[in-house]
Design a protein around this motif. Structure first.
Motif, PDB file in Angstrom:
ATOM      1  N   GLU A   7      23.961  24.275  28.971  1.00 40.08           N
ATOM      2  CA  GLU A   7      23.595  25.661  28.695  1.00 40.08           C
ATOM      3  C   GLU A   7      23.571  26.507  29.963  1.00 40.08           C
ATOM      4  O   GLU A   7      23.793  27.724  29.897  1.00 40.08           O
ATOM      5  N   ALA A   8      23.330  25.879  31.110  1.00 32.97           N
ATOM      6  CA  ALA A   8      23.338  26.619  32.373  1.00 32.97           C
ATOM      7  C   ALA A   8      24.741  27.087  32.742  1.00 32.97           C
ATOM      8  O   ALA A   8      24.895  27.975  33.603  1.00 32.97           O
ATOM      9  N   LYS A   9      25.742  26.516  32.098  1.00 29.98           N
ATOM     10  CA  LYS A   9      27.127  26.879  32.402  1.00 29.98           C
ATOM     11  C   LYS A   9      27.699  27.948  31.471  1.00 29.98           C
ATOM     12  O   LYS A   9      28.866  28.305  31.593  1.00 29.98           O
ATOM     13  N   ARG A  10      26.876  28.430  30.544  1.00 29.70           N
ATOM     14  CA  ARG A  10      27.367  29.490  29.668  1.00 29.70           C
ATOM     15  C   ARG A  10      26.253  30.488  29.404  1.00 29.70           C
ATOM     16  O   ARG A  10      25.075  30.182  29.542  1.00 29.70           O
ATOM     17  N   LYS A  11      26.670  31.679  29.028  1.00 32.71           N
ATOM     18  CA  LYS A  11      25.696  32.725  28.744  1.00 32.71           C
ATOM     19  C   LYS A  11      26.189  33.545  27.552  1.00 32.71           C
ATOM     20  O   LYS A  11      27.354  33.436  27.132  1.00 32.71           O
ATOM     21  N   ILE A  12      25.295  34.364  27.033  1.00 29.38           N
ATOM     22  CA  ILE A  12      25.642  35.208  25.897  1.00 29.38           C
ATOM     23  C   ILE A  12      25.981  36.608  26.405  1.00 29.38           C
ATOM     24  O   ILE A  12      25.220  37.214  27.160  1.00 29.38           O
ATOM     25  N   GLU A  13      27.163  37.079  26.027  1.00 30.67           N
ATOM     26  CA  GLU A  13      27.607  38.433  26.330  1.00 30.67           C
ATOM     27  C   GLU A  13      27.952  39.146  25.027  1.00 30.67           C
ATOM     28  O   GLU A  13      28.218  38.504  24.013  1.00 30.67           O
ATOM     29  N   MET A  14      27.963  40.480  25.077  1.00 26.99           N
ATOM     30  CA  MET A  14      28.386  41.266  23.932  1.00 26.99           C
ATOM     31  C   MET A  14      29.905  41.461  24.013  1.00 26.99           C
ATOM     32  O   MET A  14      30.420  41.956  25.019  1.00 26.99           O
ATOM     33  N   HIS A  15      30.599  41.032  22.958  1.00 25.35           N
ATOM     34  CA  HIS A  15      32.052  41.176  22.917  1.00 25.35           C
ATOM     35  C   HIS A  15      32.478  41.668  21.551  1.00 25.35           C
ATOM     36  O   HIS A  15      31.861  41.317  20.527  1.00 25.35           O
ATOM     37  N   ALA A  16      33.549  42.465  21.533  1.00 23.00           N
ATOM     38  CA  ALA A  16      34.195  42.766  20.265  1.00 23.00           C
ATOM     39  C   ALA A  16      34.755  41.464  19.707  1.00 23.00           C
ATOM     40  O   ALA A  16      35.224  40.598  20.457  1.00 23.00           O
ATOM     41  N   LEU A  17      34.702  41.300  18.385  1.00 25.50           N
ATOM     42  CA  LEU A  17      35.168  40.055  17.778  1.00 25.50           C
ATOM     43  C   LEU A  17      36.623  39.777  18.105  1.00 25.50           C
ATOM     44  O   LEU A  17      37.034  38.628  18.284  1.00 25.50           O
ATOM     45  N   PHE A  18      37.425  40.834  18.191  1.00 21.80           N
ATOM     46  CA  PHE A  18      38.851  40.702  18.491  1.00 21.80           C
ATOM     47  C   PHE A  18      39.160  41.570  19.695  1.00 21.80           C
ATOM     48  O   PHE A  18      38.860  42.762  19.712  1.00 21.80           O
TER      49      PHE A  18
END
Length: 362
Positions: free
Chosen positions: A110-121
């Motif tokens: 989990e330390a190697k990934r994070k949550i970002e806001m992205h358009a689905l496409f």
């Protein structure tokens, strides 16, 4: 010789200064990047599966000068209605450090990934398109369940491509997403409807259905002493990949059922290397199943690792040995190469439907 070299350098420098002065004096235009008239995509119809991270594209820049920018424009259905659903911005897992398969804990992953806001496409800087794994059937309407491809159900879009040399517009690309298939293999349900798939040998018999089929090596029946088979004609053993209740939200369970649908004690599979099978942690071994804490999706990324030798699939394989005539040992195994794309509590179940496997020695 040195004086000749110095003279040549002076001449070159003078020429550069003179050319620069000429550009200013005669107002010559600045050099521009090259943007080919032949830029295009090798494929213009994309059919991703919702709920998975799909990379698509095949952009051919025809030696155009980098950097090039890409922009999706004029997204519309075939009847002219604007397309908005695929551009919703939602929380999306993005890796910020390479996943290797050597991580020792869920925390390390989990330390190697994070949550970002992205358009689905989205379109990437490379010209590739991405449908993120955060997409769902609720956010994006899948293609029709009757498998038709009517224009009014198809999303069209254009791509504006630019560099300092100019601008081009690639028209009428299409995206026709399939509904979610949370796991692979997924031949046990219909890709268009999501309902159970019919038996491939008897497609019109509604009482019969298709199953995921494992591979089997030296697995014989306890009563017939014959090799058990799993194919379109004979399904002695089948596989279910399904969710279960009562987990912690990020668990994977592996178990086998006998012909009476009773769990077989994992201890019977005496050659199975349980702690090396799945990239999971906190392994729990009971008399009914073996369970791991895992990070989803499985595999986390499509690269070759110890736990995913082929890159796109993990492996669940159960092995056991029994004595043979002459004092030797017979090694038997069965398993399935799989992927699970949706987080939750999942189990992989091997069901011996017709007879139980033979564990006793000859």
């Amino acid at each position: 010789m040195k004086s000749i070299v110095k003279i040549e350098m002076v001449v070159v420098l003078f020429a550069l200064i003179a050319f620069s002065g000429c550009k200013k004096l005669y107002n010559l235009p600045e050099e521009k990047d090259y943007l080919s008239n032949n830029i295009n995509y090798t494929n213009k119809v994309f059919e991703p599966i919702i709920g998975r991270t799909n990379l698509m594209g095949g952009f051919n820049g025809d030696n155009s000068t980098q950097p090039i920018t890409f922009e999706i424009v004029n997204a519309r259905f075939g009847d002219g209605k604007p397309v908005t659903d695929i551009f919703q911005k939602v929380p999306t897992y993005v890796f910020t450090a390479p996943y290797t398969g050597l991580e020792k804990s869920l925390a390390e992953i989990e330390a190697k990934r994070k949550i970002e806001m992205h358009a689905l496409f989205e379109v990437r800087s490379s010209g590739e398109f991405i449908l993120w794994g955060s997409s769902t059937n609720q956010l994006i309407k899948p293609r029709p369940s009757d498998s038709t491809n009517f224009s009014q159900d198809t999303r069209f879009f254009d791509v504006k491509i630019k560099n300092t040399g100019g601008e081009r517009l690639i028209r009428d690309l299409q995206i026709r997403p399939f509904r979610e298939r949370p796991y692979e293999p997924s031949n046990d349900f219909n890709a268009y409807t999501g309902l159970p798939a019919p038996d491939p040998k008897f497609p019109f018999d509604k009482k019969l259905r298709d199953y995921i089929r494992p591979y089997l090596n030296n697995v014989v029946g306890a009563t017939t002493n014959k090799n058990l088979i799993s194919n379109n004609d004979q399904k002695d053993v089948v596989v279910y990949i399904r969710q279960f209740k009562g987990g912690n939200g990020h668990s994977l369970r592996i178990k086998a059922l006998n012909k009476d649908s009773v769990e077989i004690n994992p201890a019977a599979f005496n050659e199975t290397v349980w702690d090396k099978m799945i990239h999971g942690f906190n392994m729990q071994k009971t008399d009914k199943y073996v369970q791991y804490d895992v990070a989803y999706p499985i595999p986390l990324v499509e690269i070759q690792t110890f736990y995913a030798p082929g890159g796109s699939r993990a492996k669940a394989q159960l092995s056991y040995s029994r004595g043979s005539f002459g004092g030797g040992r017979i090694i038997a195994n069965f398993g399935v190469d799989f992927a699970i794309y949706q987080a939750g509590d999942w189990e992989i179940v091997f069901h011996f439907k017709t007879e139980n496997p033979k564990f006793i020695s000859e």
